[in-house]
Design a protein around this motif. Structure first.
Motif, PDB file in Angstrom:
ATOM      1  N   THR A 149       0.852  -1.335  -0.026  1.00  0.00           N
ATOM      2  CA  THR A 149       0.043  -0.081   0.072  1.00  0.00           C
ATOM      3  C   THR A 149       0.939   1.286   0.004  1.00  0.00           C
ATOM      4  O   THR A 149       0.640   2.137  -0.537  1.00  0.00           O
ATOM      5  CB  THR A 149      -0.828   0.000   1.213  1.00  0.00           C
ATOM      6  N   GLY A 150       1.868   1.160   0.826  1.00  0.00           N
ATOM      7  CA  GLY A 150       2.847   2.382   0.857  1.00  0.00           C
ATOM      8  C   GLY A 150       3.616   2.711  -0.434  1.00  0.00           C
ATOM      9  O   GLY A 150       3.789   3.336  -0.789  1.00  0.00           O
ATOM     10  N   PHE A 151       3.937   1.564  -0.990  1.00  0.00           N
ATOM     11  CA  PHE A 151       4.586   1.568  -2.395  1.00  0.00           C
ATOM     12  C   PHE A 151       3.652   2.038  -3.331  1.00  0.00           C
ATOM     13  O   PHE A 151       4.094   2.808  -4.156  1.00  0.00           O
ATOM     14  CB  PHE A 151       4.832   0.082  -2.724  1.00  0.00           C
ATOM     15  N   CYS A 152       2.427   1.620  -3.524  1.00  0.00           N
ATOM     16  CA  CYS A 152       1.715   2.109  -4.415  1.00  0.00           C
ATOM     17  C   CYS A 152       1.233   3.717  -4.209  1.00  0.00           C
ATOM     18  O   CYS A 152       1.239   4.591  -5.143  1.00  0.00           O
ATOM     19  CB  CYS A 152       0.172   1.562  -4.476  1.00  0.00           C
ATOM     20  N   MET A 153       1.267   4.007  -2.837  1.00  0.00           N
ATOM     21  CA  MET A 153       0.972   5.440  -2.722  1.00  0.00           C
ATOM     22  C   MET A 153       2.063   6.227  -3.090  1.00  0.00           C
ATOM     23  O   MET A 153       2.071   7.522  -3.438  1.00  0.00           O
ATOM     24  CB  MET A 153       0.824   5.709  -1.109  1.00  0.00           C
ATOM     25  N   PHE A 154       3.512   5.718  -2.981  1.00  0.00           N
ATOM     26  CA  PHE A 154       4.735   6.497  -3.343  1.00  0.00           C
ATOM     27  C   PHE A 154       4.624   6.532  -4.956  1.00  0.00           C
ATOM     28  O   PHE A 154       4.932   7.612  -5.301  1.00  0.00           O
ATOM     29  CB  PHE A 154       5.854   5.683  -3.137  1.00  0.00           C
ATOM     30  N   VAL A 155       4.280   5.435  -5.575  1.00  0.00           N
ATOM     31  CA  VAL A 155       4.081   5.738  -6.877  1.00  0.00           C
ATOM     32  C   VAL A 155       3.230   6.722  -7.354  1.00  0.00           C
ATOM     33  O   VAL A 155       3.243   7.522  -8.388  1.00  0.00           O
ATOM     34  CB  VAL A 155       3.849   4.450  -7.625  1.00  0.00           C
ATOM     35  N   LEU A 156       2.191   6.868  -6.662  1.00  0.00           N
ATOM     36  CA  LEU A 156       0.927   7.739  -7.178  1.00  0.00           C
ATOM     37  C   LEU A 156       1.290   9.269  -6.708  1.00  0.00           C
ATOM     38  O   LEU A 156       0.808  10.101  -7.293  1.00  0.00           O
ATOM     39  CB  LEU A 156      -0.315   7.478  -6.315  1.00  0.00           C
ATOM     40  N   SER A 157       2.415   9.296  -5.941  1.00  0.00           N
ATOM     41  CA  SER A 157       2.755  10.641  -5.545  1.00  0.00           C
ATOM     42  C   SER A 157       3.862  11.111  -6.253  1.00  0.00           C
ATOM     43  O   SER A 157       4.072  12.587  -6.133  1.00  0.00           O
ATOM     44  CB  SER A 157       3.436  10.793  -4.002  1.00  0.00           C
ATOM     45  N   LEU A 158       4.575  10.762  -7.416  1.00  0.00           N
ATOM     46  CA  LEU A 158       5.350  11.016  -8.300  1.00  0.00           C
ATOM     47  C   LEU A 158       4.892  12.155  -9.039  1.00  0.00           C
ATOM     48  O   LEU A 158       3.833  12.256  -9.604  1.00  0.00           O
ATOM     49  CB  LEU A 158       5.915   9.897  -9.016  1.00  0.00           C
ATOM     50  N   VAL A 159       5.897  13.369  -9.091  1.00  0.00           N
ATOM     51  CA  VAL A 159       5.536  14.389  -9.563  1.00  0.00           C
ATOM     52  C   VAL A 159       6.684  14.833 -10.732  1.00  0.00           C
ATOM     53  O   VAL A 159       7.771  14.628 -10.397  1.00  0.00           O
ATOM     54  CB  VAL A 159       5.283  15.758  -8.845  1.00  0.00           C
ATOM     55  N   LYS A 160       6.062  15.124 -11.819  1.00  0.00           N
ATOM     56  CA  LYS A 160       7.214  15.483 -13.056  1.00  0.00           C
ATOM     57  C   LYS A 160       8.504  16.065 -12.519  1.00  0.00           C
ATOM     58  O   LYS A 160       9.522  15.618 -13.067  1.00  0.00           O
ATOM     59  CB  LYS A 160       6.620  16.303 -14.190  1.00  0.00           C
ATOM     60  N   LYS A 161       8.478  17.289 -12.036  1.00  0.00           N
ATOM     61  CA  LYS A 161       9.724  18.096 -11.718  1.00  0.00           C
ATOM     62  C   LYS A 161      10.334  17.477 -10.621  1.00  0.00           C
ATOM     63  O   LYS A 161      11.591  17.890 -10.313  1.00  0.00           O
ATOM     64  CB  LYS A 161       9.121  19.388 -11.379  1.00  0.00           C
ATOM     65  N   HIS A 162       9.949  16.494  -9.911  1.00  0.00           N
ATOM     66  CA  HIS A 162      10.791  16.034  -8.725  1.00  0.00           C
ATOM     67  C   HIS A 162      11.130  14.491  -8.801  1.00  0.00           C
ATOM     68  O   HIS A 162      11.465  13.769  -7.796  1.00  0.00           O
ATOM     69  CB  HIS A 162       9.945  16.250  -7.422  1.00  0.00           C
ATOM     70  N   TYR A 163      11.058  13.775 -10.022  1.00  0.00           N
ATOM     71  CA  TYR A 163      11.266  12.382 -10.172  1.00  0.00           C
ATOM     72  C   TYR A 163      12.326  11.993  -9.377  1.00  0.00           C
ATOM     73  O   TYR A 163      12.444  10.834  -8.426  1.00  0.00           O
ATOM     74  CB  TYR A 163      11.162  11.942 -11.643  1.00  0.00           C
ATOM     75  N   ARG A 164      13.480  12.606  -9.687  1.00  0.00           N
ATOM     76  CA  ARG A 164      14.879  12.033  -9.230  1.00  0.00           C
ATOM     77  C   ARG A 164      14.974  12.144  -7.810  1.00  0.00           C
ATOM     78  O   ARG A 164      15.595  11.334  -7.019  1.00  0.00           O
ATOM     79  CB  ARG A 164      16.027  12.789 -10.108  1.00  0.00           C
ATOM     80  N   LEU A 165      14.515  13.420  -7.471  1.00  0.00           N
ATOM     81  CA  LEU A 165      14.763  13.645  -5.788  1.00  0.00           C
ATOM     82  C   LEU A 165      13.850  12.696  -4.977  1.00  0.00           C
ATOM     83  O   LEU A 165      14.237  12.243  -4.212  1.00  0.00           O
ATOM     84  CB  LEU A 165      14.435  15.145  -5.733  1.00  0.00           C
ATOM     85  N   GLN A 166      12.570  12.501  -5.565  1.00  0.00           N
ATOM     86  CA  GLN A 166      11.746  11.666  -4.778  1.00  0.00           C
ATOM     87  C   GLN A 166      12.159  10.357  -4.777  1.00  0.00           C
ATOM     88  O   GLN A 166      11.996   9.487  -3.640  1.00  0.00           O
ATOM     89  CB  GLN A 166      10.479  11.656  -5.709  1.00  0.00           C
ATOM     90  N   PHE A 167      12.787   9.613  -5.953  1.00  0.00           N
ATOM     91  CA  PHE A 167      13.306   8.205  -5.736  1.00  0.00           C
ATOM     92  C   PHE A 167      14.777   8.471  -4.807  1.00  0.00           C
ATOM     93  O   PHE A 167      14.840   7.254  -4.071  1.00  0.00           O
ATOM     94  CB  PHE A 167      13.864   7.828  -7.231  1.00  0.00           C
ATOM     95  N   TYR A 168      15.449   9.441  -4.853  1.00  0.00           N
ATOM     96  CA  TYR A 168      16.418   9.558  -3.921  1.00  0.00           C
ATOM     97  C   TYR A 168      15.907   9.441  -2.609  1.00  0.00           C
ATOM     98  O   TYR A 168      16.726   8.572  -1.548  1.00  0.00           O
ATOM     99  CB  TYR A 168      17.230  10.775  -4.245  1.00  0.00           C
ATOM    100  N   MET A 169      15.071  10.077  -2.211  1.00  0.00           N
ATOM    101  CA  MET A 169      14.512  10.182  -0.784  1.00  0.00           C
ATOM    102  C   MET A 169      13.665   8.740  -0.372  1.00  0.00           C
ATOM    103  O   MET A 169      13.854   8.549   0.731  1.00  0.00           O
ATOM    104  CB  MET A 169      13.570  11.333  -0.702  1.00  0.00           C
ATOM    105  N   PHE A 170      13.112   8.157  -1.384  1.00  0.00           N
ATOM    106  CA  PHE A 170      12.616   6.705  -1.154  1.00  0.00           C
ATOM    107  C   PHE A 170      13.949   5.830  -0.681  1.00  0.00           C
ATOM    108  O   PHE A 170      13.603   5.088   0.114  1.00  0.00           O
ATOM    109  CB  PHE A 170      11.752   6.367  -2.350  1.00  0.00           C
ATOM    110  N   ALA A 171      14.788   5.959  -1.334  1.00  0.00           N
ATOM    111  CA  ALA A 171      16.056   5.062  -0.797  1.00  0.00           C
ATOM    112  C   ALA A 171      16.459   5.476   0.407  1.00  0.00           C
ATOM    113  O   ALA A 171      16.962   4.796   1.194  1.00  0.00           O
ATOM    114  CB  ALA A 171      17.062   5.327  -2.142  1.00  0.00           C
TER     115      ALA A 171
END
Length: 419
Positions: free
Chosen positions: A151-173
């Motif tokens: 559920t959390g994983f899907c919520m993260f995918v749904l939260s992805l925003v175009k201008k922040h993709y790389r930073l979002q994946f960095y913070m996920f890691a």
């Protein structure tokens, strides 16, 4: 699109105060009392007073029992997690990342649910058996845990925003590495505690002793730098801390090994709803006579010595705490240098954050767990019996018949014996 490399480059150009402004959390009464001292001696007294205070609180919690120690470990885990997540949140200016902080805490709850559920299944089987709701949760525990994480994983995918993709994946890691460092290690600390409080106290106390004595030896005698990551660390402090820690661990183990409260495995008594530490101490905690090596007989004047076998293991634990344990601190120093911060937080005056005090403890917890499983722990009849009691009556009967047949074949039971 915002480029993460550009943002990282900007961070390197900032001063320490631009990243995380240093704060002074020292109480005013201490500031006034130490106002006439130099900065070096002022730091000495602040660290010393707060260290004694923390040790006193720690002994009080030990007195209150195993359950309070578990709550302490959980509280420290949550605080360490908060400090590391906050660093990522502030250093990379992640304020505009949607759901980042909420998802970080959600993942913490998921991982804790998984690990503590495993603990309940292992050590509270009798308690679970009496409650049908808990039986359902335990039976499908791993599926429920996976569903929560998914559920959390899907919520993260749904939260992805175009201008922040790389930073979002960095913070996920960043979140997942933080979970690995804090939650899994604190789970191992609790696993060690269930083996007997002595397996919890000796390693933790050895790390504390090494930290204190290395600081004292370095403060008074330190001349030779040890490692560039920590300029204040010296060879004199490192060596002095090693010998002091081994001696401390050996003596401390001697006193703890005399009491059932510290050496017996921690078990939950479902009848009294309390944790109990009552048992017949194992061979590790029974006094034995050892022959002194010939080379040492002349120096000591002894041919034999009486000691607990656990004291030999305490030497291994203390050696790791003083020689390898500090590398956890060096790792933390490198982490802080990478992000240009002095401490993880300012929770404890003179010490920094909670993570600054427990960076070596997590590495020590892993070693103790591996050491116990490799050299100490054997088959546990009590734990196996608890697992058997969870089975259905038909399954228990199959186990009984199989075990009986095996014992008859080995000649332990007579074929005519009726169960």
């Amino acid at each position: 699109e915002v480029d993460l490399e550009e943002r990282l480059g900007e961070l390197d150009l900032r001063s320490d105060s631009d990243v995380l402004p240093p704060t002074d959390s020292t109480p005013e009464i201490l500031k006034r009392a130490l106002s006439g001292l130099s900065a070096r001696w002022k730091n000495w007294w602040i660290r010393g007073i707060l260290t004694l205070a923390m040790i006193s609180v720690f002994f009080l919690i030990i007195y209150l029992g195993s359950f309070m120690l578990m709550l302490l470990v959980l509280s420290i885990q949550v605080k360490c997690y908060h400090e590391i997540i906050t660093i990522g949140y502030r250093v990379y200016h992640s304020y505009d990342l949607p759901w980042f902080r909420s998802l970080s805490w959600y993942f913490l709850l998921c991982v804790n649910y998984f690990f503590y559920g495993e603990t309940v299944a292992d050590y509270f089987a009798t308690f679970v058996q009496r409650r049908e709701q808990l039986q359902f949760l335990i039976r499908y525990h791993r599926f429920i845990s996976f569903a929560l994480y998914l559920t959390g994983f899907c919520m993260f995918v749904l939260s992805l925003v175009k201008k922040h993709y790389r930073l979002q994946f960095y913070m996920f890691a960043w979140t997942h590495v933080t979970l690995l460092i804090t939650v899994t290690q604190s789970h191992l600390v609790i696993q060690n505690l269930f083996e007997g409080m002595i397996w919890f106290l000796v390693p933790i106390s050895s790390v504390i002793c090494n930290d204190i004595t290395a600081y004292i030896f370095g403060f008074f005698f330190g001349r030779t730098p040890l490692i560039k990551l920590s300029p204040k660390k010296t060879w004199e402090g490192f060596i002095g801390g090693f010998f002091s820690t081994v001696v401390f661990g050996f003596i401390f183990s001697y006193f703890l090994a005399q009491h059932q409260y510290f050496v017996c495995p921690v078990e939950y008594n479902s009848e009294t709803n309390r944790f109990v530490t009552e048992c017949e101490p194992s061979e590790l905690f029974q006094m034995k006579k050892y022959s002194v090596p010939p080379l040492l007989q002349a120096a000591l004047g002894w041919e034999t010595v009486n000691m607990y076998p656990f004291q030999m293991h305490s030497i291994a634990l203390s050696t790791f705490a003083s020689l390898i344990g500090p590398f956890g601190g060096f790792f933390a120093s490198g982490f802080k240098r990478a992000f240009k911060i002095k401490d993880f937080a300012d929770t404890i005056p003179g010490h920094g954050g909670i993570m600054d005090r427990f960076d070596c403890q997590y590495l020590m917890a892993t070693f103790v767990h591996v050491y116990i499983t490799s050299f100490i722990r054997g088959p546990n009849p009590s734990k196996l019996l608890k697992q058997l009691l969870i089975l259905q009556p038909e399954q228990q009967l199959i186990v009984y018949k199989t075990l009986k047949s095996h014992l008859v074949e080995k000649g332990i039971l007579q074929p005519s014996l009726r169960g």
